[in-house]
Design an enzyme around this catalytic site. Structure first.
Site, PDB file in Angstrom:
ATOM      1  N   HIS A  94       0.950  -1.356  -0.123  1.00 59.23           N
ATOM      2  CA  HIS A  94       0.080   0.039   0.112  1.00 59.23           C
ATOM      3  C   HIS A  94       0.817   1.233   0.124  1.00 59.23           C
ATOM      4  CE1 HIS A  94      -3.457  -2.826   0.466  1.00 59.23           C
ATOM      5  NE2 HIS A  94      -4.257  -1.659   0.019  1.00 59.23           N
ATOM      6  N   ARG A 109      -1.974 -11.941   6.968  1.00 60.39           N
ATOM      7  CA  ARG A 109      -2.924 -10.986   6.115  1.00 60.39           C
ATOM      8  C   ARG A 109      -3.920 -11.802   5.550  1.00 60.39           C
ATOM      9  NH1 ARG A 109       0.811 -11.349   0.340  1.00 60.39           N
ATOM     10  NH2 ARG A 109      -0.812 -10.194  -0.208  1.00 60.39           N
TER      11      ARG A 109
HETATM   12 FE1  HAS Z   1       7.649  -5.302  -3.127  1.00 58.75          FE
HETATM   13  C1  HAS Z   1       5.821  -7.953  -1.802  1.00 58.75           C
HETATM   14  C2  HAS Z   1      10.789  -6.816  -2.397  1.00 58.75           C
HETATM   15  C3  HAS Z   1       9.239  -2.624  -4.630  1.00 58.75           C
HETATM   16  C4  HAS Z   1       4.673  -4.253  -4.653  1.00 58.75           C
HETATM   17  N1  HAS Z   1       5.599  -5.934  -3.357  1.00 58.75           N
HETATM   18  C5  HAS Z   1       5.140  -7.193  -2.500  1.00 58.75           C
HETATM   19  C6  HAS Z   1       3.627  -7.268  -3.167  1.00 58.75           C
HETATM   20  C7  HAS Z   1       3.473  -6.354  -3.643  1.00 58.75           C
HETATM   21  C8  HAS Z   1       4.552  -5.547  -3.826  1.00 58.75           C
HETATM   22  C9  HAS Z   1       2.032  -5.916  -4.389  1.00 58.75           C
HETATM   23  O1  HAS Z   1      11.572  -9.614  -1.661  1.00 58.75           O
HETATM   24  C10 HAS Z   1       2.819  -8.214  -2.300  1.00 58.75           C
HETATM   25  C11 HAS Z   1       2.622  -9.593  -3.470  1.00 58.75           C
HETATM   26  C12 HAS Z   1       1.659 -10.514  -2.768  1.00 58.75           C
HETATM   27  O2  HAS Z   1       0.356 -10.176  -2.756  1.00 58.75           O
HETATM   28  O3  HAS Z   1       2.195 -11.323  -1.987  1.00 58.75           O
HETATM   29  N2  HAS Z   1       9.571  -4.790  -3.402  1.00 58.75           N
HETATM   30  C13 HAS Z   1      10.755  -5.541  -2.925  1.00 58.75           C
HETATM   31  C14 HAS Z   1      11.907  -4.755  -3.187  1.00 58.75           C
HETATM   32  C15 HAS Z   1      11.522  -3.595  -3.871  1.00 58.75           C
HETATM   33  C16 HAS Z   1      10.052  -3.689  -3.811  1.00 58.75           C
HETATM   34  C17 HAS Z   1      13.164  -5.375  -3.009  1.00 58.75           C
HETATM   35  N3  HAS Z   1       7.157  -3.726  -4.613  1.00 58.75           N
HETATM   36  C18 HAS Z   1       7.692  -2.756  -4.878  1.00 58.75           C
HETATM   37  C19 HAS Z   1       7.162  -1.914  -5.594  1.00 58.75           C
HETATM   38  C20 HAS Z   1       5.962  -2.337  -5.698  1.00 58.75           C
HETATM   39  C21 HAS Z   1       5.656  -3.407  -4.800  1.00 58.75           C
HETATM   40  C22 HAS Z   1       7.838  -0.614  -6.431  1.00 58.75           C
HETATM   41  C23 HAS Z   1       4.588  -1.974  -6.269  1.00 58.75           C
HETATM   42  C24 HAS Z   1       4.708  -0.866  -7.294  1.00 58.75           C
HETATM   43  N4  HAS Z   1       8.090  -7.160  -2.266  1.00 58.75           N
HETATM   44  C25 HAS Z   1       9.439  -7.542  -1.993  1.00 58.75           C
HETATM   45  C26 HAS Z   1       9.408  -8.749  -1.436  1.00 58.75           C
HETATM   46  C27 HAS Z   1       7.997  -9.267  -1.297  1.00 58.75           C
HETATM   47  C28 HAS Z   1       7.249  -8.159  -1.881  1.00 58.75           C
HETATM   48  C29 HAS Z   1      10.581  -9.651  -1.175  1.00 58.75           C
HETATM   49  C30 HAS Z   1       7.224 -10.701  -0.781  1.00 58.75           C
HETATM   50  C31 HAS Z   1       7.148 -10.447   0.508  1.00 58.75           C
HETATM   51  C32 HAS Z   1       6.689 -11.781   1.044  1.00 58.75           C
HETATM   52  O4  HAS Z   1       7.269 -12.593   1.686  1.00 58.75           O
HETATM   53  O5  HAS Z   1       5.219 -12.208   0.646  1.00 58.75           O
HETATM   54  C33 HAS Z   1      12.316  -2.467  -4.365  1.00 58.75           C
HETATM   55  O6  HAS Z   1      11.994  -2.305  -5.666  1.00 58.75           O
HETATM   56  C34 HAS Z   1      12.270  -1.323  -3.730  1.00 58.75           C
HETATM   57  C35 HAS Z   1      13.507  -0.301  -3.912  1.00 58.75           C
HETATM   58  C36 HAS Z   1      13.181   1.117  -3.811  1.00 58.75           C
HETATM   59  C37 HAS Z   1      13.870   2.207  -3.149  1.00 58.75           C
HETATM   60  C38 HAS Z   1      13.476   3.244  -2.739  1.00 58.75           C
HETATM   61  C39 HAS Z   1      14.176   4.302  -3.616  1.00 58.75           C
HETATM   62  C40 HAS Z   1      13.388   5.779  -3.352  1.00 58.75           C
HETATM   63  C41 HAS Z   1      12.859   6.609  -4.228  1.00 58.75           C
HETATM   64  C42 HAS Z   1      12.254   7.931  -3.869  1.00 58.75           C
HETATM   65  C43 HAS Z   1      13.029   9.185  -3.925  1.00 58.75           C
HETATM   66  C44 HAS Z   1      12.464  10.317  -3.210  1.00 58.75           C
HETATM   67  C45 HAS Z   1      12.823  11.563  -3.522  1.00 58.75           C
HETATM   68  C46 HAS Z   1      11.897  12.492  -2.548  1.00 58.75           C
HETATM   69  C47 HAS Z   1      13.329  11.857  -4.622  1.00 58.75           C
HETATM   70  C48 HAS Z   1      15.149   1.436  -2.478  1.00 58.75           C
HETATM   71  C49 HAS Z   1      13.209   6.418  -5.775  1.00 58.75           C
HETATM   72  C50 HAS Z   1      13.091  12.824  -1.454  1.00 58.75           C
HETATM   73  C51 HAS Z   1      12.859  13.901  -0.978  1.00 58.75           C
HETATM   74  C52 HAS Z   1      13.235  14.360   0.345  1.00 58.75           C
HETATM   75  C53 HAS Z   1      12.880  15.783   0.973  1.00 58.75           C
HETATM   76  C54 HAS Z   1      13.803  13.178   1.032  1.00 58.75           C
END
Ligand code: HAS
Length: 563
Positions: free
Chosen positions: A390, A453
């Protein structure tokens, strides 16, 4: 004070002649996708509200509706239908805007894809509404649905292939018309997402066509549950990047323009998209880390590859911060964070996606926790995971798509995003942020105490721990109510932008690349190379586990047997 009341979008509205617009016929195709998407958003959102109320014990569903039926409506309509229709429409608009109008053939392809997806959606929805397909959005065997549900979903997938083929053909046509030039960034990104989608959906297509459909029709007696789940997750994790990449298209190409800045680096943006193409697919086993029947080494390889798919998101965070800082300094910002004050906070087209970016900081960190092998055992199948998606899907992606709708819809319908609608857009975003903060953080903390869940208050019986969970679930119901109000507000703004807002011209903002950016390496546009690398990675990640699942399953114990 007076200054604040100025029409916030006025200075970004392109009134100058020669502005690049989405072709009128293409606009009709895009809007057709949006109508279905918005209807799915309303019905899926209403099911979401019912769900938090049922989970917390505040509401009992009247017969004949059941909790899993409502949960299936919510998941299928929001996670599969709203997203796919919106993304296909958005990609068509992006390609038409940046590469030029679709040809008649490409547009017909788009309409064929659209109608196939729509017919498929109707078929699947009827089956869910009549309680013949309460199998959740993951439709895992051994839960079985009516064959019409599977056929409907297959039509949605094949329709989306056809739809996105039109986008790729338009990009290819541009390349032929402009030899030796770097293609428009936004069209290139749409092609990357289409390629990712095509390769990923092969897994779920095989699962449905060769296993679930014949099984539900009674042609085969049983299916290999582990194999079908593995095919699903081959698709399932790439699915999340299929949702994320359109949001990144908006962050990279549109947001810099809205804030009056430039794209930090075209090459870096393309590199991050190619990395998503390569690393989104061979990682599905991280959803099955607790499942027996898959060897630890294969799981370990996919955990490592999962960490690779984090890198393009870090690249994106870096690029966005660089864009913000460059613009801030141009406007005279001083100090480490002075640029923050220079951003157009009162413009909903910026504010909504920015809140989405903020949500991705904890959302992404949660993803890394999920992917961290042993740590997954703490959170797997708890409501922490629901909290994770979410934040990522329902906040980062959805708020970005909401923010994009505020310029895309009026651009396509020939209306304007007025200052009063802009204020509503800001309120909508705040409402969403409050609702999601309460609901998603509640889910994360509840999950850490072990709450499963996909379960309801009544499932826990008299368990002592259920008292702790009850207070979290109450908070989630409050958060979910805010979210439903957010959906109603968004749909109200959309209806205004489609039919009632004043007529006029609204820009489809596309930023230019910063002059000091490095030249884009041509290899990034050579998809032949990347398809070979992608195939190799998939083979490395999946050959052994799939072979051993089939060989070692009870069905295969007398030899290599699929059914
Ligand atoms: Fe996930 C489960 C691992 C990203 C969606 N994920 C899910 C499920 C969904 C989902 C729907 O390894 C459930 C599926 C089900 O029904 O069972 N996920 C990851 C990892 C990432 C990740 C490593 N997931 C997403 C994204 C989703 C999404 C994106 C939807 C769009 N996920 C998992 C794993 C599960 C999982 C396991 C299984 C768990 C289980 O046991 O069932 C990575 O891609 C995340 C990398 C992201 C970052 C963040 C970078 C930050 C950014 C923001 C920049 C902010 C700015 C503003 C510029 C490292 C880019 C800053 C300003 C300031 C002032 C500070």
């Amino acid at each position: 004070m007076r200054k604040q009341k100025q029409k916030p979008t006025e200075k970004f509205t392109a009134k100058t002649p020669g502005v690049l617009k989405v072709n009128e016929k293409d606009a009709r195709l895009v809007m057709a996708h949006m109508y279905v998407a918005f209807l799915a958003l309303f019905l899926g959102g209403a099911a979401g509200l019912l769900q938090v109320l049922v989970r917390s014990g505040l509401f009992e569903l009247p017969a004949p509706f059941g909790y899993y039926q409502i949960l299936t409506i919510h998941g299928v309509l929001l996670a599969l239908i709203f997203t796919t229709f919106f993304i296909m429409g958005f990609q068509a608009a992006s390609v038409s805007r940046t590469s030029g109008a679709l040809s008649t053939k490409q547009r017909i392809i788009g309409w064929i894809g659209f109608w196939m997806m729509t017919i498929g959606t109707i078929m699947a929805s009827i089956m869910i509404l009549t309680n013949q397909a309460s199998v959740l959005y993951t439709f895992y065997a051994p839960l079985q649905a009516h064959w019409i549900f599977y056929l409907g979903l297959a039509l949605v997938v094949v329709g989306s292939w056809i739809d996105s083929l039109g986008h790729c053909l338009r990009w290819e046509q541009w390349r032929k018309e402009h030899p030796h030039q770097t293609s428009p960034l936004m069209s290139y990104m749409a092609v990357c997402n289409s390629l990712l989608w095509f390769v990923a959906t092969l897994g779920v297509a095989i699962e449905v066509v060769f296993f679930l459909l014949p099984w539900s029709l009674g042609f085969i007696e049983r299916v290999n549950v582990l194999l079908t789940r593995t095919l699903f997750w081959y698709f399932g994790h790439a699915l999340v990047y299929f949702w994320l990449l359109p949001a990144y298209m908006i962050w990279y190409c549109v947001i810099p323009k809205i804030i009056g800045g430039k794209i930090f680096s075209d090459g870096l943006a393309r590199l991050s998209f190619i990395m998503f193409v390569l690393f989104s697919i061979p990682v599905g086993l991280h959803h099955q880390l607790t499942e027996p029947g898959i060897d630890s080494f294969s799981k370990y390889i996919q955990v490592v590859l999962t960490m690779m798919v984090v890198i393009p998101s870090l690249i994106t965070a870096f690029s966005m911060l660089a864009t913000f800082e460059m613009r801030g300094r141009e406007l005279g910002a001083k100090g480490l964070f002075g640029w923050l004050r220079k951003l157009p906070w009162k413009d909903a087209r910026f504010f909504a996606p920015f809140v989405g970016m903020l949500a991705f900081v904890p959302g992404g960190a949660g993803g890394i926790i999920n992917a961290s092998f042993q740590m997954n055992q703490v959170v797997h199948n708890t409501i922490w995971v629901t909290g994770h998606f979410h934040l990522t899907l329902a906040t980062t992606v959805i708020l970005t798509l909401f923010g994009a709708s505020y310029w895309l819809i009026p651009h396509l319908t020939g209306r304007t995003f007025t200052s009063s609608l802009n204020v509503l857009g800001i309120i909508q975003t705040v409402c969403w942020a409050i609702g999601m903060a309460i609901m998603s953080f509640g889910m994360h903390f509840e999950g850490l105490t072990g709450a499963p869940r996909r379960s309801t208050f009544s499932d826990y019986g008299g368990a002592e721990i259920a008292k702790t969970w009850a207070s979290y679930q109450l908070a989630e119901a409050v958060g979910g109510t805010f979210l439903f109000i957010g959906i109603v507000l968004f749909l109200y703004i959309s209806v205004k932008l489609i039919w009632f807002a004043p007529k006029g011209e609204q820009d489809f903002p596309i930023a230019e690349v910063a002059p000091q950016a490095e030249r884009t390496p041509p290899i990034l546009e050579n998809f032949k190379v990347w398809i070979v690398v992608l195939t190799a990675l998939i083979l490395i990640a999946y050959t052994f586990p799939i072979y051993s699942i089939i060989e070692n399953s009870p069905l295969g114990s007398k030899g290599f047997k699929l059914w």
